[in-house]
Write a protein that holds these residues in place. Structure first.
Motif, PDB file in Angstrom:
ATOM      1  N   LEU A 159       0.789  -1.232   0.000  1.00 48.60           N
ATOM      2  CA  LEU A 159       0.000   0.000   0.000  1.00 48.60           C
ATOM      3  C   LEU A 159       0.824   1.288   0.000  1.00 48.60           C
ATOM      4  CD1 LEU A 159      -2.752  -1.071   2.568  1.00 48.60           C
ATOM      5  CD2 LEU A 159      -2.895  -1.103   0.073  1.00 48.60           C
ATOM      6  N   LEU A 160       2.042   1.247   0.524  1.00 45.51           N
ATOM      7  CA  LEU A 160       2.833   2.468   0.633  1.00 45.51           C
ATOM      8  C   LEU A 160       4.083   2.503  -0.244  1.00 45.51           C
ATOM      9  CD1 LEU A 160       2.715   3.226   4.483  1.00 45.51           C
ATOM     10  CD2 LEU A 160       1.091   3.833   2.699  1.00 45.51           C
ATOM     11  N   VAL A 161       4.654   1.335  -0.515  1.00 44.08           N
ATOM     12  CA  VAL A 161       5.901   1.273  -1.278  1.00 44.08           C
ATOM     13  C   VAL A 161       5.662   1.049  -2.763  1.00 44.08           C
ATOM     14  CG1 VAL A 161       8.118   0.091  -1.545  1.00 44.08           C
ATOM     15  CG2 VAL A 161       7.156   0.430   0.745  1.00 44.08           C
ATOM     16  N   VAL A 221     -12.396  11.186  22.471  1.00 48.78           N
ATOM     17  CA  VAL A 221     -12.372  12.277  21.478  1.00 48.78           C
ATOM     18  C   VAL A 221     -12.899  11.815  20.118  1.00 48.78           C
ATOM     19  CG1 VAL A 221     -10.487  13.521  22.581  1.00 48.78           C
ATOM     20  CG2 VAL A 221      -9.960  11.779  20.873  1.00 48.78           C
ATOM     21  N   LYS A 222     -13.643  10.725  20.118  1.00 50.45           N
ATOM     22  CA  LYS A 222     -14.285  10.235  18.898  1.00 50.45           C
ATOM     23  C   LYS A 222     -13.276   9.934  17.780  1.00 50.45           C
ATOM     24  CE  LYS A 222     -18.603  10.647  20.235  1.00 50.45           C
ATOM     25  NZ  LYS A 222     -18.316  10.882  21.634  1.00 50.45           N
ATOM     26  N   LYS A 223     -12.168   9.291  18.143  1.00 48.40           N
ATOM     27  CA  LYS A 223     -11.166   8.963  17.129  1.00 48.40           C
ATOM     28  C   LYS A 223     -10.939   7.459  16.992  1.00 48.40           C
ATOM     29  CE  LYS A 223      -8.171  12.798  15.976  1.00 48.40           C
ATOM     30  NZ  LYS A 223      -6.761  13.220  15.851  1.00 48.40           N
ATOM     31  N   MET A 224     -11.900   6.666  17.419  1.00 49.07           N
ATOM     32  CA  MET A 224     -11.766   5.230  17.221  1.00 49.07           C
ATOM     33  C   MET A 224     -11.680   4.934  15.721  1.00 49.07           C
ATOM     34  SD  MET A 224     -11.466   3.484  19.957  1.00 49.07           S
ATOM     35  CE  MET A 224     -11.986   1.804  19.598  1.00 49.07           C
ATOM     36  N   PRO A 225     -10.836   3.985  15.323  1.00 48.79           N
ATOM     37  CA  PRO A 225     -10.660   3.693  13.898  1.00 48.79           C
ATOM     38  C   PRO A 225     -11.954   3.276  13.208  1.00 48.79           C
ATOM     39  CG  PRO A 225      -8.930   2.670  15.202  1.00 48.79           C
ATOM     40  CD  PRO A 225      -9.955   3.168  16.174  1.00 48.79           C
ATOM     41  N   VAL A 226     -12.099   3.731  11.981  1.00 48.46           N
ATOM     42  CA  VAL A 226     -13.244   3.344  11.159  1.00 48.46           C
ATOM     43  C   VAL A 226     -12.897   2.034  10.449  1.00 48.46           C
ATOM     44  CG1 VAL A 226     -14.697   3.986   9.213  1.00 48.46           C
ATOM     45  CG2 VAL A 226     -13.890   5.742  10.804  1.00 48.46           C
ATOM     46  N   PRO A 227     -13.709   1.003  10.614  1.00 44.23           N
ATOM     47  CA  PRO A 227     -13.417  -0.278   9.960  1.00 44.23           C
ATOM     48  C   PRO A 227     -13.534  -0.182   8.448  1.00 44.23           C
ATOM     49  CG  PRO A 227     -15.028  -0.525  11.728  1.00 44.23           C
ATOM     50  CD  PRO A 227     -14.907   0.934  11.456  1.00 44.23           C
ATOM     51  N   ILE A 228     -12.551  -0.725   7.739  1.00 46.72           N
ATOM     52  CA  ILE A 228     -12.615  -0.795   6.286  1.00 46.72           C
ATOM     53  C   ILE A 228     -12.149  -2.178   5.837  1.00 46.72           C
ATOM     54  CG2 ILE A 228     -12.156   1.673   6.022  1.00 46.72           C
ATOM     55  CD1 ILE A 228      -9.324   0.861   5.027  1.00 46.72           C
ATOM     56  N   SER A 229     -12.502  -2.554   4.645  1.00 53.22           N
ATOM     57  CA  SER A 229     -12.027  -3.812   4.075  1.00 53.22           C
ATOM     58  C   SER A 229     -10.828  -3.507   3.196  1.00 53.22           C
ATOM     59  CB  SER A 229     -13.133  -4.472   3.244  1.00 53.22           C
ATOM     60  OG  SER A 229     -12.624  -5.636   2.609  1.00 53.22           O
ATOM     61  N   ILE A 230      -9.719  -4.195   3.421  1.00 50.10           N
ATOM     62  CA  ILE A 230      -8.519  -3.948   2.628  1.00 50.10           C
ATOM     63  C   ILE A 230      -8.275  -5.058   1.601  1.00 50.10           C
ATOM     64  CG2 ILE A 230      -7.499  -2.679   4.549  1.00 50.10           C
ATOM     65  CD1 ILE A 230      -5.597  -5.037   4.943  1.00 50.10           C
ATOM     66  N   VAL A 271      -4.745  -8.436  -0.769  1.00 49.96           N
ATOM     67  CA  VAL A 271      -4.750  -7.012  -0.416  1.00 49.96           C
ATOM     68  C   VAL A 271      -4.867  -6.167  -1.682  1.00 49.96           C
ATOM     69  CG1 VAL A 271      -3.444  -5.128   0.628  1.00 49.96           C
ATOM     70  CG2 VAL A 271      -3.389  -7.390   1.660  1.00 49.96           C
ATOM     71  N   SER A 272      -5.780  -5.212  -1.647  1.00 48.08           N
ATOM     72  CA  SER A 272      -6.080  -4.413  -2.835  1.00 48.08           C
ATOM     73  C   SER A 272      -6.030  -2.913  -2.531  1.00 48.08           C
ATOM     74  CB  SER A 272      -7.459  -4.775  -3.380  1.00 48.08           C
ATOM     75  OG  SER A 272      -7.902  -3.850  -4.330  1.00 48.08           O
ATOM     76  N   SER A 273      -5.094  -2.203  -3.162  1.00 47.39           N
ATOM     77  CA  SER A 273      -5.039  -0.751  -2.972  1.00 47.39           C
ATOM     78  C   SER A 273      -6.266  -0.085  -3.587  1.00 47.39           C
ATOM     79  CB  SER A 273      -3.768  -0.172  -3.589  1.00 47.39           C
ATOM     80  OG  SER A 273      -3.767  -0.294  -4.998  1.00 47.39           O
ATOM     81  N   LYS A 274      -6.825  -0.721  -4.605  1.00 47.96           N
ATOM     82  CA  LYS A 274      -8.043  -0.196  -5.231  1.00 47.96           C
ATOM     83  C   LYS A 274      -9.195  -0.202  -4.236  1.00 47.96           C
ATOM     84  CE  LYS A 274     -11.161  -0.878  -9.170  1.00 47.96           C
ATOM     85  NZ  LYS A 274     -11.461  -1.716 -10.375  1.00 47.96           N
ATOM     86  N   ARG A 275      -9.326  -1.307  -3.489  1.00 53.10           N
ATOM     87  CA  ARG A 275     -10.391  -1.419  -2.490  1.00 53.10           C
ATOM     88  C   ARG A 275     -10.171  -0.421  -1.349  1.00 53.10           C
ATOM     89  NH1 ARG A 275     -13.945  -5.607  -0.852  1.00 53.10           N
ATOM     90  NH2 ARG A 275     -15.471  -4.618   0.520  1.00 53.10           N
ATOM     91  N   VAL A 276      -8.914  -0.302  -0.904  1.00 46.18           N
ATOM     92  CA  VAL A 276      -8.598   0.631   0.169  1.00 46.18           C
ATOM     93  C   VAL A 276      -8.877   2.064  -0.276  1.00 46.18           C
ATOM     94  CG1 VAL A 276      -6.770   1.556   1.650  1.00 46.18           C
ATOM     95  CG2 VAL A 276      -6.881  -0.901   1.192  1.00 46.18           C
TER      96      VAL A 276
END
Length: 357
Positions: A159-161, A221-230, A271-276
Motif C-alpha cells: 500500500l505504501l511502497v 475524542v471520537k477517534k476510534m478507527p473506522v473499519p474498512i475492508s482492505i 490485499v487491494s489498494s483499489k479497495r482501500v
C-alpha cells in the motif's frame, strides 16, 4: 462504549443567551412549510419525511455556535497575548491555521441525537457511514493512519511502497497489531499517536481488538478507527475458502492448519489498494455514526469554517440517514431530541419531541 460529549460547559452560558434560538416542543407544522420552500435536497425516507426538522431553527443554532467560537477565539488570543509565557500562548502559536483539521478540533460542530429507547443492546464497533454533501475531511490535508494485521511490512510494501498503489500518497502510516501492543502501550504513547493523525482506519478483521488496544484515549475524542475492508472481494473469498479447506483437512472446526507461509502468500494476493482507495474515499465523504448501548450518540457534522448552509445540509443528510437506516428505532417517533454543540459549549436544541413515549 462510545462516550457522549457532555452537554454542560465551562464557558459562560450568558454569552449564548441573546443568540440561542427559542425551541418549541417540535415545531412540526412550521418546519414543514420551511422545508417545502427550501432548496436543500431532502433524501426520501419513505412514509416519514425529514421536514420535521426546522431549517430555520438549525441555521439559528449554527449561527449562534459559530458566533461563540469566533468570540472565544478573540478572547483566547487576548489572554494569550497578555501572558506571553503561558501555555495557552504556546498553543495559540501552534494553531495559526484554524481551517486545518489538525488544529481545529475545538471548532468541530456536533449533532447530538437523543432517542427514546436504547440504540443498541451493546456497543456496535462498526459505525454507520452516512454520505454528506459537504465532506468533513479534505483528502489533501487529512493525515490517515491505517491499523492492520501482522506482519505490518506486508501491508506497507503493497500500500505504501508499491509505485502502482492508489493510496501511497493518502495513507501516512501503517501500524500493525504487534507494534500497537508494544510501542503504544502507555497512555502517553497512545495520546501522541491519536493527536498525530486526523483519521484512523482499521482492517475490519482487527476491529474487535481496538477497544482494548486504544481504550478511552481514543474513545473520549471520537477517534476510534473506522473499519474498512482492505481485501478485494475475490481475494477475501480465496482466503476464506483456503481456511475452510485447511480446517476440513485438519478435522477440527475451529483451527486452521494452513501454514504461515501459505496464509501470507494468499494475503499478499488479496490485499487491494483499489479497495482501500474506495474505502478511504467513501469514509472522507461520510459522517460517522457510532451506535452505543445507550440513548444518545454524537456525530461530527463539520467545522465552524464551513458555510452555515453547508452545515445545515450535512445535518439534514445525517438526520435522513439515521431514519432511513433505522439507526433510531421508530424513525421520527423514536427521536427524543436533536442538539448542536461544539466540543466545549452548551448544547443548543434544534428539535424536541412532543411525545415522550
Amino acid at each position: 462504549m462510545i462516550d457522549i460529549m457532555p452537554t454542560s460547559s465551562k464557558i459562560n452560558k450568558k454569552a449564548f443567551k441573546s443568540s440561542v434560538p427559542k425551541t418549541t416542543a417540535s415545531a412540526e407544522s412550521a418546519s414543514t412549510k420551511a422545508m417545502e420552500t427550501s432548496e436543500i435536497p431532502v433524501e426520501s425516507t419513505g412514509d416519514e419525511p425529514s421536514s420535521q426538522l426546522s431549517l430555520e431553527q438549525t441555521k439559528k443554532a449554527l449561527a449562534a455556535l459559530i458566533n461563540h467560537i469566533e468570540k472565544k477565539a478573540v478572547e483566547d488570543a487576548a489572554v494569550a497575548n497578555a501572558n506571553p509565557g503561558s501555555k495557552k500562548r504556546k498553543l495559540n502559536l501552534l494553531s495559526d491555521d484554524p481551517s486545518d483539521p489538525k488544529e481545529s478540533e475545538k471548532q468541530a460542530l456536533y449533532l447530538v441525537i437523543g432517542s427514546k429507547k436504547y440504540l443498541s443492546d451493546k456497543p456496535v464497533m462498526k459505525p454507520y457511514r452516512i454520505t454528506v454533501p459537504h465532506p468533513i475531511y479534505n483528502v489533501d490535508n487529512t493525515s490517515i493512519c491505517l491499523i492492520t494485521k501482522d506482519p505490518q511490512r506486508l501491508y506497507k510494501d503493497i500500500l505504501l511502497v508499491d509505485e502502482n498503489s492508489l493510496v501511497k500518497d493518502k495513507v501516512a502510516r501503517i501500524v500493525g497489531i504487534s507494534k500497537l501492543r508494544t510501542k503504544f502501550k502507555t497512555f502517553e504513547a497512545r495520546r501522541q499517536l491519536r493527536d498525530e493523525y486526523d483519521l484512523f482506519l482499521a482492517d475490519d478483521r482487527v476491529v474487535p481488538m481496538m477497544p482494548e488496544l486504544l481504550g478511552k484515549t481514543f474513545i473520549s475524542v471520537k477517534k476510534m478507527p473506522v473499519p474498512i475492508s482492505i481485501l478485494s472481494r475475490t481475494g477475501a473469498s480465496a482466503l476464506d475458502t483456503a481456511a475452510k479447506v485447511a480446517t476440513a483437512r485438519a478435522g477440527k472446526k475451529r483451527s486452521s492448519k494452513m501454514s504461515a507461509e501459505e496464509e501470507i502468500a494468499l494475503e499478499k494476493d488479496a490485499v487491494s489498494s483499489k479497495r482501500v482507495n474506495a474505502e478511504i474515499t467513501r469514509t472522507l465523504n461520510s459522517a460517522m455514526v457510532f451506535v452505543p448501548a445507550g440513548t444518545s450518540t454524537t456525530v461530527k457534522i463539520g467545522f465552524s469554517t464551513f458555510p452555515v448552509d453547508g452545515l445545515a445540509e450535512n445535518i439534514q443528510a445525517v438526520v435522513d440517514g439515521i431514519i432511513s437506516k433505522n439507526i433510531v428505532k421508530g424513525g421520527w417517533d423514536g427521536i427524543r431530541s436533536l442538539h448542536l454543540k461544539t466540543r466545549d459549549s452548551i448544547s443548543l436544541p434544534i428539535y424536541l419531541t412532543e411525545k415522550l413515549t
